[in-house]
Design a protein around this motif. Structure first.
Motif, PDB file in Angstrom:
ATOM      1  N   CYS A 166      -7.811  -2.106  -0.192  1.00  0.00           N
ATOM      2  CA  CYS A 166      -8.669  -2.179   0.214  1.00  0.00           C
ATOM      3  C   CYS A 166      -9.579  -0.971  -0.458  1.00  0.00           C
ATOM      4  O   CYS A 166      -9.038  -0.004  -0.944  1.00  0.00           O
ATOM      5  CB  CYS A 166      -8.180  -1.903   1.521  1.00  0.00           C
ATOM      6  SG  CYS A 166      -9.770  -1.230   2.718  1.00  0.00           S
ATOM      7  N   LEU A 167     -11.024  -1.192  -0.635  1.00  0.00           N
ATOM      8  CA  LEU A 167     -12.090   0.209  -0.396  1.00  0.00           C
ATOM      9  C   LEU A 167     -12.155   0.613   0.511  1.00  0.00           C
ATOM     10  O   LEU A 167     -13.452  -0.377   0.848  1.00  0.00           O
ATOM     11  CB  LEU A 167     -12.739  -0.370  -2.144  1.00  0.00           C
ATOM     12  CG  LEU A 167     -13.812   0.285  -2.511  1.00  0.00           C
ATOM     13  CD1 LEU A 167     -13.344   1.423  -2.850  1.00  0.00           C
ATOM     14  CD2 LEU A 167     -14.415  -0.266  -3.881  1.00  0.00           C
ATOM     15  N   ARG A 168     -12.182   1.606   0.382  1.00  0.00           N
ATOM     16  CA  ARG A 168     -13.095   2.837   1.631  1.00  0.00           C
ATOM     17  C   ARG A 168     -13.839   3.520   1.231  1.00  0.00           C
ATOM     18  O   ARG A 168     -13.641   4.252  -0.008  1.00  0.00           O
ATOM     19  CB  ARG A 168     -12.351   3.452   2.689  1.00  0.00           C
ATOM     20  CG  ARG A 168     -11.762   2.666   3.708  1.00  0.00           C
ATOM     21  CD  ARG A 168     -10.567   3.008   3.963  1.00  0.00           C
ATOM     22  NE  ARG A 168      -9.955   2.979   5.125  1.00  0.00           N
ATOM     23  CZ  ARG A 168      -9.050   2.805   5.986  1.00  0.00           C
ATOM     24  NH1 ARG A 168      -8.920   4.404   6.060  1.00  0.00           N
ATOM     25  NH2 ARG A 168      -9.373   2.427   7.536  1.00  0.00           N
ATOM     26  N   TYR A 169     -15.376   3.698   1.845  1.00  0.00           N
ATOM     27  CA  TYR A 169     -16.520   4.653   1.856  1.00  0.00           C
ATOM     28  C   TYR A 169     -16.173   5.274   3.340  1.00  0.00           C
ATOM     29  O   TYR A 169     -16.740   4.647   3.716  1.00  0.00           O
ATOM     30  CB  TYR A 169     -17.190   4.493   0.998  1.00  0.00           C
ATOM     31  CG  TYR A 169     -17.663   4.490  -0.492  1.00  0.00           C
ATOM     32  CD1 TYR A 169     -18.278   5.074  -1.292  1.00  0.00           C
ATOM     33  CD2 TYR A 169     -17.117   2.979  -1.158  1.00  0.00           C
ATOM     34  CE1 TYR A 169     -18.101   5.051  -2.829  1.00  0.00           C
ATOM     35  CE2 TYR A 169     -17.416   2.567  -2.229  1.00  0.00           C
ATOM     36  CZ  TYR A 169     -18.240   3.961  -2.952  1.00  0.00           C
ATOM     37  OH  TYR A 169     -17.600   3.231  -4.196  1.00  0.00           O
ATOM     38  N   LEU A 180     -19.778   7.351   8.784  1.00  0.00           N
ATOM     39  CA  LEU A 180     -19.502   5.593   8.903  1.00  0.00           C
ATOM     40  C   LEU A 180     -18.825   4.964   7.573  1.00  0.00           C
ATOM     41  O   LEU A 180     -18.226   6.249   6.959  1.00  0.00           O
ATOM     42  CB  LEU A 180     -21.442   5.227   7.833  1.00  0.00           C
ATOM     43  CG  LEU A 180     -22.748   5.049   9.224  1.00  0.00           C
ATOM     44  CD1 LEU A 180     -23.943   5.047   8.204  1.00  0.00           C
ATOM     45  CD2 LEU A 180     -22.160   4.628  10.624  1.00  0.00           C
ATOM     46  N   LEU A 181     -18.189   4.626   8.043  1.00  0.00           N
ATOM     47  CA  LEU A 181     -17.171   3.829   7.275  1.00  0.00           C
ATOM     48  C   LEU A 181     -17.131   2.302   6.480  1.00  0.00           C
ATOM     49  O   LEU A 181     -17.769   1.699   7.517  1.00  0.00           O
ATOM     50  CB  LEU A 181     -15.397   3.385   8.588  1.00  0.00           C
ATOM     51  CG  LEU A 181     -14.742   2.400   6.983  1.00  0.00           C
ATOM     52  CD1 LEU A 181     -14.172   3.582   5.793  1.00  0.00           C
ATOM     53  CD2 LEU A 181     -13.686   2.587   8.434  1.00  0.00           C
ATOM     54  N   VAL A 182     -17.804   2.150   5.495  1.00  0.00           N
ATOM     55  CA  VAL A 182     -17.059   1.151   4.839  1.00  0.00           C
ATOM     56  C   VAL A 182     -16.187   0.287   3.904  1.00  0.00           C
ATOM     57  O   VAL A 182     -15.621   1.187   3.218  1.00  0.00           O
ATOM     58  CB  VAL A 182     -18.915   1.402   3.663  1.00  0.00           C
ATOM     59  CG1 VAL A 182     -19.203  -0.072   2.956  1.00  0.00           C
ATOM     60  CG2 VAL A 182     -20.146   1.764   4.011  1.00  0.00           C
ATOM     61  N   GLU A 183     -16.243  -0.475   4.576  1.00  0.00           N
ATOM     62  CA  GLU A 183     -14.542  -0.749   4.135  1.00  0.00           C
ATOM     63  C   GLU A 183     -14.746  -2.349   3.607  1.00  0.00           C
ATOM     64  O   GLU A 183     -14.732  -3.605   4.382  1.00  0.00           O
ATOM     65  CB  GLU A 183     -13.260  -1.100   4.832  1.00  0.00           C
ATOM     66  CG  GLU A 183     -12.324  -1.515   5.029  1.00  0.00           C
ATOM     67  CD  GLU A 183     -11.041  -0.669   5.865  1.00  0.00           C
ATOM     68  OE1 GLU A 183     -10.946   0.247   6.492  1.00  0.00           O
ATOM     69  OE2 GLU A 183     -10.834  -2.255   6.954  1.00  0.00           O
ATOM     70  N   ALA A 184     -13.969  -2.698   2.518  1.00  0.00           N
ATOM     71  CA  ALA A 184     -14.120  -4.317   2.034  1.00  0.00           C
ATOM     72  C   ALA A 184     -12.529  -4.579   1.690  1.00  0.00           C
ATOM     73  O   ALA A 184     -11.781  -3.438   1.207  1.00  0.00           O
ATOM     74  CB  ALA A 184     -14.514  -3.693   0.192  1.00  0.00           C
ATOM     75  N   ARG A 185     -11.276  -5.324   1.859  1.00  0.00           N
ATOM     76  CA  ARG A 185     -10.833  -5.962   1.527  1.00  0.00           C
ATOM     77  C   ARG A 185     -10.600  -7.384   1.041  1.00  0.00           C
ATOM     78  O   ARG A 185     -11.520  -8.101   0.630  1.00  0.00           O
ATOM     79  CB  ARG A 185      -9.914  -5.903   2.675  1.00  0.00           C
ATOM     80  CG  ARG A 185      -9.450  -4.534   2.886  1.00  0.00           C
ATOM     81  CD  ARG A 185      -8.989  -4.574   4.498  1.00  0.00           C
ATOM     82  NE  ARG A 185      -7.846  -5.066   4.308  1.00  0.00           N
ATOM     83  CZ  ARG A 185      -6.781  -5.619   5.023  1.00  0.00           C
ATOM     84  NH1 ARG A 185      -7.822  -6.355   6.453  1.00  0.00           N
ATOM     85  NH2 ARG A 185      -5.364  -6.256   4.664  1.00  0.00           N
ATOM     86  N   TRP A 186      -9.498  -7.839  -0.351  1.00  0.00           N
ATOM     87  CA  TRP A 186      -9.559  -8.440  -0.522  1.00  0.00           C
ATOM     88  C   TRP A 186      -7.999  -8.824  -1.077  1.00  0.00           C
ATOM     89  O   TRP A 186      -6.871  -7.986  -0.665  1.00  0.00           O
ATOM     90  CB  TRP A 186     -10.908  -8.791  -2.192  1.00  0.00           C
ATOM     91  CG  TRP A 186     -10.032  -8.028  -3.021  1.00  0.00           C
ATOM     92  CD1 TRP A 186      -9.312  -7.209  -4.227  1.00  0.00           C
ATOM     93  CD2 TRP A 186     -11.087  -6.284  -3.036  1.00  0.00           C
ATOM     94  NE1 TRP A 186      -8.935  -6.595  -4.604  1.00  0.00           N
ATOM     95  CE2 TRP A 186     -10.229  -5.436  -4.514  1.00  0.00           C
ATOM     96  CE3 TRP A 186     -12.025  -5.951  -2.742  1.00  0.00           C
ATOM     97  CZ2 TRP A 186     -10.497  -4.475  -4.471  1.00  0.00           C
ATOM     98  CZ3 TRP A 186     -12.360  -4.835  -2.330  1.00  0.00           C
ATOM     99  CH2 TRP A 186     -12.111  -4.000  -3.825  1.00  0.00           C
ATOM    100  N   LEU A 187      -7.902 -10.542  -1.074  1.00  0.00           N
ATOM    101  CA  LEU A 187      -6.343 -10.978  -1.506  1.00  0.00           C
ATOM    102  C   LEU A 187      -6.125 -10.493  -3.319  1.00  0.00           C
ATOM    103  O   LEU A 187      -4.396 -10.867  -3.610  1.00  0.00           O
ATOM    104  CB  LEU A 187      -6.144 -12.190  -1.031  1.00  0.00           C
ATOM    105  CG  LEU A 187      -6.372 -11.698   0.910  1.00  0.00           C
ATOM    106  CD1 LEU A 187      -5.984 -12.894   1.747  1.00  0.00           C
ATOM    107  CD2 LEU A 187      -5.124 -10.949   1.390  1.00  0.00           C
TER     108      LEU A 187
END
Length: 228
Positions: A166-169, A180-187
Protein backbone atom coordinates in the motif's frame (compact mmCIF):
# COMPACT_ATOMS: atom_id res chain seq x y z
CA UNK A 1 -9.44 -3.68 -2.47
CA UNK A 2 -11.07 -0.78 -0.80
CA UNK A 3 -9.00 1.84 0.99
CA UNK A 4 -8.78 2.20 4.73
CA UNK A 5 -11.44 4.40 6.25
CA UNK A 6 -9.87 5.72 9.44
CA UNK A 7 -11.71 8.80 10.69
CA UNK A 8 -10.11 11.31 13.08
CA UNK A 9 -11.84 11.73 16.41
CA UNK A 10 -14.56 14.34 16.32
CA UNK A 11 -14.75 14.50 12.53
CA UNK A 12 -16.92 13.15 9.79
CA UNK A 13 -16.00 10.63 7.10
CA UNK A 14 -18.38 12.42 4.75
CA UNK A 15 -17.55 16.13 4.72
CA UNK A 16 -19.47 18.47 2.52
CA UNK A 17 -18.18 17.95 -1.00
CA UNK A 18 -17.59 21.44 -2.37
CA UNK A 19 -14.77 20.39 -4.68
CA UNK A 20 -13.78 17.75 -7.20
CA UNK A 21 -10.47 15.88 -7.08
CA UNK A 22 -8.54 15.57 -10.32
CA UNK A 23 -5.15 14.38 -11.57
CA UNK A 24 -3.34 14.32 -14.89
CA UNK A 25 -4.22 10.71 -15.59
CA UNK A 26 -2.71 8.86 -18.50
CA UNK A 27 -4.53 6.15 -20.41
CA UNK A 28 -3.30 3.47 -18.01
CA UNK A 29 -5.89 4.49 -15.40
CA UNK A 30 -9.55 3.47 -15.65
CA UNK A 31 -12.24 5.48 -13.87
CA UNK A 32 -14.47 3.47 -11.51
CA UNK A 33 -16.09 6.25 -9.49
CA UNK A 34 -19.74 5.45 -8.77
CA UNK A 35 -22.30 8.14 -7.97
CA UNK A 36 -25.22 6.02 -6.71
CA UNK A 37 -23.42 2.83 -5.75
CA UNK A 38 -25.99 0.47 -7.22
CA UNK A 39 -25.19 -2.86 -8.82
CA UNK A 40 -26.77 -1.72 -12.09
CA UNK A 41 -24.64 1.44 -12.18
CA UNK A 42 -21.48 -0.58 -11.49
CA UNK A 43 -22.42 -3.14 -14.15
CA UNK A 44 -23.03 -0.46 -16.78
CA UNK A 45 -19.75 1.31 -15.98
CA UNK A 46 -17.78 -1.95 -16.02
CA UNK A 47 -19.32 -3.03 -19.30
CA UNK A 48 -18.31 0.21 -20.97
CA UNK A 49 -14.72 -0.10 -19.77
CA UNK A 50 -14.47 -3.78 -20.75
CA UNK A 51 -15.55 -2.89 -24.29
CA UNK A 52 -12.50 -0.64 -24.65
CA UNK A 53 -10.07 -3.54 -24.27
CA UNK A 54 -8.83 -5.23 -27.43
CA UNK A 55 -10.37 -8.74 -27.26
CA UNK A 56 -7.41 -10.16 -29.19
CA UNK A 57 -5.04 -9.10 -26.40
CA UNK A 58 -7.12 -10.23 -23.43
CA UNK A 59 -5.68 -12.94 -21.20
CA UNK A 60 -9.06 -13.36 -19.51
CA UNK A 61 -12.61 -13.52 -20.79
CA UNK A 62 -14.40 -10.23 -21.28
CA UNK A 63 -17.13 -11.45 -18.94
CA UNK A 64 -14.61 -12.15 -16.16
CA UNK A 65 -12.99 -8.75 -16.68
CA UNK A 66 -16.33 -6.99 -16.54
CA UNK A 67 -17.34 -8.81 -13.36
CA UNK A 68 -14.03 -7.94 -11.69
CA UNK A 69 -14.38 -4.26 -12.62
CA UNK A 70 -17.93 -4.27 -11.32
CA UNK A 71 -16.87 -5.75 -7.98
CA UNK A 72 -13.97 -3.28 -7.66
CA UNK A 73 -16.31 -0.36 -8.19
CA UNK A 74 -18.80 -1.55 -5.57
CA UNK A 75 -16.14 -2.39 -2.98
CA UNK A 76 -14.53 1.02 -3.39
CA UNK A 77 -17.87 2.84 -3.17
CA UNK A 78 -18.46 1.34 0.28
CA UNK A 79 -15.60 3.50 1.62
CA UNK A 80 -17.18 6.74 0.39
CA UNK A 81 -14.40 7.83 -2.00
CA UNK A 82 -14.31 11.10 -3.92
CA UNK A 83 -12.53 9.28 -6.73
CA UNK A 84 -11.70 5.68 -7.64
CA UNK A 85 -9.47 4.46 -10.45
CA UNK A 86 -7.78 1.17 -11.29
CA UNK A 87 -4.83 0.16 -13.45
CA UNK A 88 -4.90 -2.94 -15.67
CA UNK A 89 -2.60 -4.52 -18.21
CA UNK A 90 -3.67 -4.55 -21.84
CA UNK A 91 -4.42 -8.23 -21.28
CA UNK A 92 -7.03 -7.43 -18.63
CA UNK A 93 -4.97 -8.34 -15.56
CA UNK A 94 -5.46 -6.17 -12.49
CA UNK A 95 -2.44 -4.13 -11.39
CA UNK A 96 -3.54 -1.61 -8.75
CA UNK A 97 -6.41 0.46 -7.45
CA UNK A 98 -6.34 4.03 -6.18
CA UNK A 99 -8.96 5.92 -4.21
CA UNK A 100 -9.21 9.40 -2.73
CA UNK A 101 -11.09 10.00 0.52
CA UNK A 102 -11.70 13.19 2.49
CA UNK A 103 -11.79 13.58 6.27
CA UNK A 104 -12.98 16.69 8.05
CA UNK A 105 -15.91 18.71 9.24
CA UNK A 106 -16.89 22.31 8.60
CA UNK A 107 -15.80 24.55 11.45
CA UNK A 108 -13.52 21.93 13.04
CA UNK A 109 -9.80 22.64 12.91
CA UNK A 110 -8.00 19.77 11.25
CA UNK A 111 -4.97 18.29 13.02
CA UNK A 112 -1.55 19.17 11.66
CA UNK A 113 0.70 16.51 10.09
CA UNK A 114 2.59 16.35 13.38
CA UNK A 115 -0.62 15.88 15.38
CA UNK A 116 -1.78 13.22 12.94
CA UNK A 117 1.26 10.93 13.31
CA UNK A 118 -0.66 8.36 15.32
CA UNK A 119 -3.10 7.75 12.45
CA UNK A 120 -0.58 7.23 9.66
CA UNK A 121 -0.04 3.50 10.17
CA UNK A 122 -3.54 2.44 11.17
CA UNK A 123 -5.54 0.09 8.98
CA UNK A 124 -8.71 -1.47 10.38
CA UNK A 125 -8.52 -4.51 8.10
CA UNK A 126 -4.77 -5.25 8.17
CA UNK A 127 -1.54 -4.88 10.08
CA UNK A 128 1.77 -3.53 8.85
CA UNK A 129 4.35 -6.22 8.15
CA UNK A 130 7.92 -5.07 8.69
CA UNK A 131 8.96 -1.42 8.68
CA UNK A 132 6.95 1.19 6.83
CA UNK A 133 8.58 4.00 4.86
CA UNK A 134 7.37 7.42 6.01
CA UNK A 135 8.48 10.75 4.57
CA UNK A 136 7.26 14.34 4.40
CA UNK A 137 6.46 15.59 0.91
CA UNK A 138 5.64 19.04 -0.39
CA UNK A 139 3.11 18.84 -3.21
CA UNK A 140 1.81 21.77 -5.27
CA UNK A 141 -1.56 21.27 -3.56
CA UNK A 142 -0.01 21.44 -0.07
CA UNK A 143 2.06 19.46 2.44
CA UNK A 144 1.69 15.69 2.55
CA UNK A 145 3.00 12.63 4.35
CA UNK A 146 3.94 9.66 2.16
CA UNK A 147 3.55 6.20 3.69
CA UNK A 148 4.47 2.93 1.99
CA UNK A 149 4.02 -0.41 3.70
CA UNK A 150 3.44 -4.11 3.20
CA UNK A 151 0.14 -5.18 4.72
CA UNK A 152 -0.93 -8.53 6.13
CA UNK A 153 -4.68 -8.67 5.67
CA UNK A 154 -6.77 -11.31 7.40
CA UNK A 155 -8.58 -13.61 5.03
CA UNK A 156 -12.21 -14.50 5.43
CA UNK A 157 -12.97 -17.06 8.14
CA UNK A 158 -9.47 -16.51 9.59
CA UNK A 159 -7.60 -18.84 7.22
CA UNK A 160 -4.17 -17.26 6.86
CA UNK A 161 -3.30 -13.75 5.73
CA UNK A 162 -3.07 -12.06 2.34
CA UNK A 163 -0.11 -9.81 1.66
CA UNK A 164 -0.46 -6.59 -0.30
CA UNK A 165 1.51 -3.40 -0.71
CA UNK A 166 0.00 0.00 0.00
CA UNK A 167 1.18 3.49 -0.88
CA UNK A 168 -0.60 6.32 0.91
CA UNK A 169 -0.39 10.05 0.65
CA UNK A 170 -2.03 11.96 3.50
CA UNK A 171 -2.53 15.44 2.01
CA UNK A 172 -3.25 18.78 3.70
CA UNK A 173 -4.53 20.91 0.77
CA UNK A 174 -3.81 24.60 1.26
CA UNK A 175 -6.94 26.66 1.89
CA UNK A 176 -9.18 23.71 2.77
CA UNK A 177 -10.37 22.22 6.07
CA UNK A 178 -10.17 18.57 5.01
CA UNK A 179 -7.36 16.07 5.08
CA UNK A 180 -7.29 14.00 1.88
CA UNK A 181 -6.12 10.42 1.73
CA UNK A 182 -4.83 9.05 -1.57
CA UNK A 183 -4.37 5.31 -1.23
CA UNK A 184 -3.11 2.85 -3.83
CA UNK A 185 -2.84 -0.89 -3.30
CA UNK A 186 -1.55 -3.85 -5.29
CA UNK A 187 -0.79 -7.54 -4.89
CA UNK A 188 1.94 -8.07 -7.49
CA UNK A 189 5.19 -7.43 -5.58
CA UNK A 190 7.24 -8.12 -8.70
CA UNK A 191 5.89 -4.89 -10.20
CA UNK A 192 6.19 -2.87 -7.00
CA UNK A 193 8.82 -0.46 -8.33
CA UNK A 194 6.78 0.20 -11.47
CA UNK A 195 3.54 0.79 -9.59
CA UNK A 196 5.20 2.92 -6.92
CA UNK A 197 6.65 5.13 -9.65
CA UNK A 198 3.25 5.30 -11.36
CA UNK A 199 1.62 6.72 -8.22
CA UNK A 200 4.53 8.97 -7.26
CA UNK A 201 4.51 10.58 -10.72
CA UNK A 202 0.77 11.12 -10.50
CA UNK A 203 0.70 12.91 -7.15
CA UNK A 204 2.22 16.30 -8.14
CA UNK A 205 -0.68 16.80 -10.56
CA UNK A 206 -3.30 16.43 -7.81
CA UNK A 207 -5.66 19.41 -7.70
CA UNK A 208 -9.06 20.42 -6.37
CA UNK A 209 -11.63 21.93 -8.70
CA UNK A 210 -14.83 23.77 -7.76
CA UNK A 211 -18.05 21.87 -8.36
CA UNK A 212 -19.71 23.27 -11.50
CA UNK A 213 -23.02 24.96 -10.56
CA UNK A 214 -24.94 22.84 -13.04
CA UNK A 215 -23.48 19.64 -11.57
CA UNK A 216 -25.41 19.97 -8.31
CA UNK A 217 -24.23 18.78 -4.93
CA UNK A 218 -24.42 15.05 -5.65
CA UNK A 219 -21.63 14.98 -8.20
CA UNK A 220 -18.33 13.39 -7.28
CA UNK A 221 -14.94 13.57 -8.88
CA UNK A 222 -14.67 13.38 -12.67
CA UNK A 223 -13.46 10.09 -14.05
CA UNK A 224 -10.19 9.93 -15.95
CA UNK A 225 -10.09 8.81 -19.57
CA UNK A 226 -9.92 5.06 -20.02
CA UNK A 227 -8.83 4.64 -23.61
CA UNK A 228 -6.72 1.58 -24.28
Amino acid sequence: MGPEKQVPAGSSSEPEEDFLVDFDFDKGWLGLTLHEGTRSEARQLAAGIAEEFNPLRLDVSKEALQKELEDHALQAFASGPLLTVVAYTAGGVFLADLSVLAYGEDGVTRPSPEEYQGMLLKWSYAEVKGDAQISDVELPIGPAVRVQAVLAEKRRFGWGKKLSECLRYWVWPTGHEEILLVEARWLNFERSDELTDLVDRLMPSMRLLPVPPEAGTDETAPEPPSER
